[in-house]
Design a protein around this motif. Sequence first.
Motif, PDB file in Angstrom:
ATOM      1  N   ARG A  98      48.469  27.527   9.607  1.00 33.63           N
ATOM      2  CA  ARG A  98      48.458  26.228   9.012  1.00 33.63           C
ATOM      3  C   ARG A  98      47.364  25.527   8.446  1.00 33.63           C
ATOM      4  O   ARG A  98      47.478  24.814   7.312  1.00 33.63           O
ATOM      5  CB  ARG A  98      48.644  24.940  10.547  1.00 33.63           C
ATOM      6  CG  ARG A  98      50.029  25.194  11.200  1.00 33.63           C
ATOM      7  CD  ARG A  98      50.059  24.311  12.223  1.00 33.63           C
ATOM      8  NE  ARG A  98      51.260  24.541  13.247  1.00 33.63           N
ATOM      9  CZ  ARG A  98      50.953  24.947  14.448  1.00 33.63           C
ATOM     10  NH1 ARG A  98      49.797  24.861  14.871  1.00 33.63           N
ATOM     11  NH2 ARG A  98      52.082  25.353  15.020  1.00 33.63           N
ATOM     12  N   GLU A  99      46.254  26.430   8.350  1.00 33.71           N
ATOM     13  CA  GLU A  99      45.183  26.088   7.596  1.00 33.71           C
ATOM     14  C   GLU A  99      45.219  26.434   6.246  1.00 33.71           C
ATOM     15  O   GLU A  99      44.819  25.873   5.270  1.00 33.71           O
ATOM     16  CB  GLU A  99      43.949  26.881   8.325  1.00 33.71           C
ATOM     17  CG  GLU A  99      43.512  26.228   9.601  1.00 33.71           C
ATOM     18  CD  GLU A  99      42.129  26.834  10.262  1.00 33.71           C
ATOM     19  OE1 GLU A  99      41.959  28.021   9.741  1.00 33.71           O
ATOM     20  OE2 GLU A  99      41.787  26.538  11.203  1.00 33.71           O
ATOM     21  N   THR A 133      52.020  24.029   7.146  1.00 31.13           N
ATOM     22  CA  THR A 133      52.217  22.893   8.164  1.00 31.13           C
ATOM     23  C   THR A 133      53.476  22.820   8.570  1.00 31.13           C
ATOM     24  O   THR A 133      53.721  22.106   9.599  1.00 31.13           O
ATOM     25  CB  THR A 133      51.570  21.522   7.525  1.00 31.13           C
ATOM     26  OG1 THR A 133      52.389  21.292   6.391  1.00 31.13           O
ATOM     27  CG2 THR A 133      50.035  21.524   6.985  1.00 31.13           C
ATOM     28  N   ASP A 134      54.235  23.560   7.799  1.00 28.36           N
ATOM     29  CA  ASP A 134      55.848  23.415   8.533  1.00 28.36           C
ATOM     30  C   ASP A 134      55.908  24.243   9.824  1.00 28.36           C
ATOM     31  O   ASP A 134      56.959  24.285  10.478  1.00 28.36           O
ATOM     32  CB  ASP A 134      56.720  23.857   7.493  1.00 28.36           C
ATOM     33  CG  ASP A 134      56.510  25.282   6.907  1.00 28.36           C
ATOM     34  OD1 ASP A 134      55.080  25.468   6.707  1.00 28.36           O
ATOM     35  OD2 ASP A 134      57.382  26.238   7.028  1.00 28.36           O
ATOM     36  N   THR A 157      55.621  24.571  12.860  1.00 26.95           N
ATOM     37  CA  THR A 157      55.442  23.977  14.202  1.00 26.95           C
ATOM     38  C   THR A 157      55.867  24.854  15.246  1.00 26.95           C
ATOM     39  O   THR A 157      56.607  25.755  14.967  1.00 26.95           O
ATOM     40  CB  THR A 157      56.396  22.643  14.370  1.00 26.95           C
ATOM     41  OG1 THR A 157      57.876  22.847  14.394  1.00 26.95           O
ATOM     42  CG2 THR A 157      56.176  21.584  13.322  1.00 26.95           C
TER      43      THR A 157
END
Length: 323
Positions: free
Chosen positions: A295-296, A300-301, A303
């Motif tokens: 995610r960094e 961000t998808d 989850t």
Amino acid sequence: MGFDGQEWAATRTWVDKQLPEGRRLRNWTDLRGGWTSRMRRLTLDDGTGLVLRSFVKPFFRLHAPGLLNREAAILTLLAPYDDIPTPRLYAVDPAAELTDHPSLLMSLLPGSVRVDDDADLEARLDLLAGQLARIHAVVPAERPRTYQAWTSPERVTTPGGPLWERAVDVIRREAPAYEGCFLHRDFHPGNVLFTGTDAGRDTGRDTDAGTDGALRISGVVDWVETSWGPADLDVAHCSTASALLYGAEYGLGFRERYEARGGRRLAQDQDHLYWRLLDALAYAPDAEKVAVPWRELGRTDLTPEVLGARLEAYVGGVWERYA
């Protein structure tokens, strides 16, 4: 605390002593995507880039001497291999005798980590498979340590249900016999640097210049887990990561990419299933440990719900193919 703070004073002094004569540190920045260690890019006054790895978390600091001594030895071993681009070792202080935290200083390689699912994905996976085959062809004068399993039937946490119960039962058996080879042991898209694009156009995403525009692997990093064991285990690890990043079908198909590019002969059926599940179950139930650095890097998808569903689809696909 920044690299200029008192907490890092001894490390700064140590780094300064490792620099080429006449050179000094100009600035530094944190690198994203790491989980086990603090990674920094250091820039010297002549523009030279270095990378400083420091183990700060208590668990990894405890194990740092073994990890950093191993990485230093592997970087030295692989330095002559033009087809395996690795950082140049500058210095290592594995027990923090001179530094604030156990640390290793190495050269900065060109390129960037690319974990996005853009138009270059197929080409990147092909390059990953070929690179892994070349790593497995290394014949060291002295074998690294035997691989360690990263989970066990007693440690697995699953969402529950018949599929997961069958999967855990598979790794209750004794490990299959195998012909050992040199393993990276943590080979996946997050530990590989790329430059260029599949279309031969530079996107401007690279951290350094020096590419002719063609997509290529410019670096393989993070050699602290290097081991001796079955090629299946490295293939399994990259397959699981590919399934989580891009979808189950990409993980299921990685073996074929590897074999098509000169990889070692892999196990069949139940034996290969064992290695696949030994790796995949270490991510259960939702791969959150690896999701944080991904995610960094912009994913961000990813989850917990997405990763959990992809992992289950991948485990189910592996079961159907090899059970």
